[in-house]
Each structure stands twice: as structure tokens, then as C-alpha cells.
Write a protein that holds these residues in place. Structure first.
Motif, PDB file in Angstrom:
ATOM      1  N   TYR A 240       0.822  -1.207   0.000  1.00  0.00           N
ATOM      2  CA  TYR A 240       0.000   0.000   0.000  1.00  0.00           C
ATOM      3  C   TYR A 240       0.859   1.262   0.000  1.00  0.00           C
ATOM      4  CZ  TYR A 240      -3.626  -3.341   0.170  1.00  0.00           C
ATOM      5  OH  TYR A 240      -4.421  -4.393  -0.166  1.00  0.00           O
ATOM      6  N   LYS A 241       2.026   1.180   0.641  1.00  0.00           N
ATOM      7  CA  LYS A 241       2.927   2.340   0.618  1.00  0.00           C
ATOM      8  C   LYS A 241       3.418   2.596  -0.802  1.00  0.00           C
ATOM      9  CE  LYS A 241       4.803   2.688   5.226  1.00  0.00           C
ATOM     10  NZ  LYS A 241       5.630   1.858   6.076  1.00  0.00           N
ATOM     11  N   SER A 242       3.764   1.520  -1.536  1.00  0.00           N
ATOM     12  CA  SER A 242       4.282   1.747  -2.888  1.00  0.00           C
ATOM     13  C   SER A 242       3.177   2.260  -3.803  1.00  0.00           C
ATOM     14  CB  SER A 242       4.961   0.486  -3.452  1.00  0.00           C
ATOM     15  OG  SER A 242       3.998  -0.452  -3.817  1.00  0.00           O
ATOM     16  N   GLN A 243       1.914   1.808  -3.567  1.00  0.00           N
ATOM     17  CA  GLN A 243       0.799   2.347  -4.362  1.00  0.00           C
ATOM     18  C   GLN A 243       0.622   3.833  -4.087  1.00  0.00           C
ATOM     19  OE1 GLN A 243      -2.649  -0.025  -3.488  1.00  0.00           O
ATOM     20  NE2 GLN A 243      -2.327  -1.334  -5.261  1.00  0.00           N
ATOM     21  N   GLU A 244       0.722   4.207  -2.802  1.00  0.00           N
ATOM     22  CA  GLU A 244       0.587   5.613  -2.421  1.00  0.00           C
ATOM     23  C   GLU A 244       1.644   6.470  -3.115  1.00  0.00           C
ATOM     24  OE1 GLU A 244      -1.450   7.712  -0.606  1.00  0.00           O
ATOM     25  OE2 GLU A 244      -2.713   5.984  -1.066  1.00  0.00           O
ATOM     26  N   SER A 245       2.911   5.983  -3.082  1.00  0.00           N
ATOM     27  CA  SER A 245       3.961   6.826  -3.672  1.00  0.00           C
ATOM     28  C   SER A 245       3.825   6.895  -5.193  1.00  0.00           C
ATOM     29  CB  SER A 245       5.363   6.375  -3.240  1.00  0.00           C
ATOM     30  OG  SER A 245       5.510   5.016  -3.400  1.00  0.00           O
ATOM     31  N   GLU A 250       2.229  10.412  -9.804  1.00  0.00           N
ATOM     32  CA  GLU A 250       1.322  10.783 -10.896  1.00  0.00           C
ATOM     33  C   GLU A 250       0.769  12.188 -10.680  1.00  0.00           C
ATOM     34  OE1 GLU A 250      -1.665   7.725 -11.143  1.00  0.00           O
ATOM     35  OE2 GLU A 250      -0.117   6.230 -11.589  1.00  0.00           O
ATOM     36  N   ARG A 251       0.400  12.495  -9.411  1.00  0.00           N
ATOM     37  CA  ARG A 251      -0.165  13.807  -9.106  1.00  0.00           C
ATOM     38  C   ARG A 251       0.839  14.928  -9.394  1.00  0.00           C
ATOM     39  NH1 ARG A 251      -1.627  12.458  -3.610  1.00  0.00           N
ATOM     40  NH2 ARG A 251      -2.975  10.685  -3.977  1.00  0.00           N
TER      41      ARG A 251
END
Ligand code: UDP
Length: 253
Positions: A240-245, A250-251
Motif C-alpha cells: 500500500y505504501k508503494s501504491q501511495e507513492s 502521478e499527481r
């Protein structure tokens, strides 16, 4: 002619009390867990546990087929344990054998205790456990990874099931047998627990233990389960941390 070793002439613990791979009696083999390794499954996990390499894919909950297998009050868990032909020294004949059917059954039953199956009547949750490389302890490695893959699929559970095994070699109770220890030792005790409720959901025994040794073996595995449970959590957090980063990246683009 080469003489094959027998239980009595193969020494598995040396003078310093260390095992054939350098471990102490209460040491686990290295364990690494990765989550979300397959794009097309609802949930997935990969585990390396010593020389074992196991991949797990979870599908569901989905409508159970054929229909007569449906349970109107809960989901059914179908774990399917499979050993790849290339996973062992001597080529394994493909397809299910008695051993694989037994292991699939005990893993399904262990997971059923943890999953809130009553939330998904008439469905099945299919858990494919593919052993790519085997080195003793594949059922508990598969079960440990299966729990993580179920969480990755978003399936609600009391807690993740943790598998661990202890055994007896050279007359001593030790944690987590490797293949040579499994072959030439005197006993093996795979088990699985739900740490939050302290329930034992799988307990099998191969060989002989005295009552005292059995208690020692259970104790060793229970202690190890706390450590393995943390590895399961860390693996999920890492995903989940890697998805967040990735999202942050992207943002900011
Ligand atoms: N094994 C093998 N061929 C087989 C079944 C098992 O070489 O057909 C090996 C494999 O390394 C496995 C080990 O024997 O991990 C111990 O098997 P066991 O049935 O005790 O199950 P496990 O410890 O893997 O859960």
C-alpha cells in the motif's frame, strides 16, 4: 555402490549445537513475502521460505459453481495446493495426488476458521497455491501466503492465519525443518494458528514425539508465529505504501 544414509548415521546437529544450515534450534529459515504479484487475480502473494517458493492467487467471493456446491448460509473456501513438476529433485508427476488432496483440504479448513464466510452466502473463494520450489514446509508456507492473498483480495477475516512447523532431529526439538532434516529427522509437526484468538487451526504430525516434546514443539511454533504474523503485515503495508507513492508521483507530474 553409494550407501544411502539412515536416520541413525546422518548427524543433523553438530558439536556446537548448530544445524546443517547453521541455524540454532529455535531459528526460522529466512522468509520473504510479496503482495499483489499477479494482475489478473483478485488477490495474490508470493512467499520465499528458506528453499520454498510458493505463489498464491485468490479469486472471489464469486458465485459457486456447480450450483449444488453452494451453501445458502456461507461462502465455501476451495484451496487447491499444487506442486509444479519442476519443484522437487525427482520430477513430480503433474496433477493432484492423495497428498495434494489432503493438503488442499486441511488448508481450506484452516482458512475457513479465519474468514467471515457467513458474509458471502452461495459463493466460493478459490485459493490457488502453486509450489514452484519445494524444500519441506510447503503447506505452511502456502497457507501463510494464502492468508496475505485473501487480505489483498479484500476478504474480511478475524486475523491472518500463520503457519509454522517444528520437528525433532537427533532427538532434539527444533523449529522449521528443512528438507534434509525432514528426510532424516524423527518427527515433524506442521501447525497453523490465528494469533489474535490463539486458535490452532491446523495440526498434523509425522513421526513420534513424547508429550513433553510435543508441548515444546507447539511452543516454538507459537513464538515464531508472532514474528511471521509481523512479516505478513509488513508485506501488506509495503504494497500500500508503494501504491501511495506511485499515486503521489502521478499527481506531481
Ligand atoms: N516432496 C517431494 N516430492 C513429493 C512430495 C514432497 O520431493 O512428491 C518433498 C518436498 O520438498 C516437500 C517435502 O518433501 O516440501 C516434505 O513434504 P511433506 O509431505 O512433509 O509436506 P511439506 O513439508 O512440504 O508441507
Amino acid at each position: 555402490m553409494i550407501e544411502l544414509g539412515t536416520q541413525s548415521d546422518i548427524k543433523l546437529i553438530n558439536e556446537e549445537g548448530l544445524r546443517n544450515d547453521g541455524r540454532k534450534f529455535n531459528e526460522l529459515r529466512p522468509i520473504r513475502i510479496e503482495v499483489g504479484v499477479l494482475n489478473r487475480a483478485d488477490g495474490s502473494a508470493y512467499i520465499e521460505w528458506g528453499g520454498n517458493k510458493v505463489l498464491v492467487a485468490v479469486y472471489g467471493p464469486r458465485e459457486a459453481f456447480p450450483k449444488h456446491t453452494q451453501n445458502p448460509s456461507r461462502a465455501i473456501i476451495n484451496a487447491r495446493y499444487n506442486m509444479a513438476a519442476f519443484s522437487v529433485d525427482e520430477r513430480k508427476r503433474p496433477g493432484p495426488d492423495r497428498r495434494a488432496i489432503e493438503i488442499s483440504k486441511v488448508i481450506s479448513e484452516a482458512l475457513e476458521v479465519a474468514v467471515f464466510t457467513e458474509q458471502f452466502p452461495r459463493t466460493s473463494i478459490d485459493v490457488y497455491i502453486e509450489v514452484l520450489q519445494a524444500d519441506a514446509g510447503t503447506r505452511i508456507a502456502g497457507l501463510t501466503a494464502a492468508s496475505v492473498a485473501l487480505v489483498d483480495a479484500g476478504i474480511p477475516m478475524k486475523d491472518m492465519v500463520v503457519g509454522c512447523a517444528a520437528g525433532k532431529i537427533d532427538g532434539k526439538v527444533v523449529l522449521d525443518l528443512n528438507k534434509e532434516e525432514d528426510n532424516f529427522g524423527q518427527a515433524d509437526l506442521p501447525m497453523a494458528i490465528i494469533p489474535r484468538t490463539d486458535e490452532i487451526v491446523l495440526l498434523q504430525m509425522d513421526g513420534n514425539f513424547s508429550r513433553e516434546e510435543l508441548e515444546q514443539a507447539v511452543e516454538l511454533s507459537k513464538k515464531a508465529a508472532t514474528y511471521i504474523s509481523n512479516l505478513q503485515r509488513e508485506a501488506l503495508m509495503a504494497k500500500y505504501k508503494s501504491q501511495e507513492s506511485e499515486k503521489e508521483g502521478e499527481r506531481s507530474e
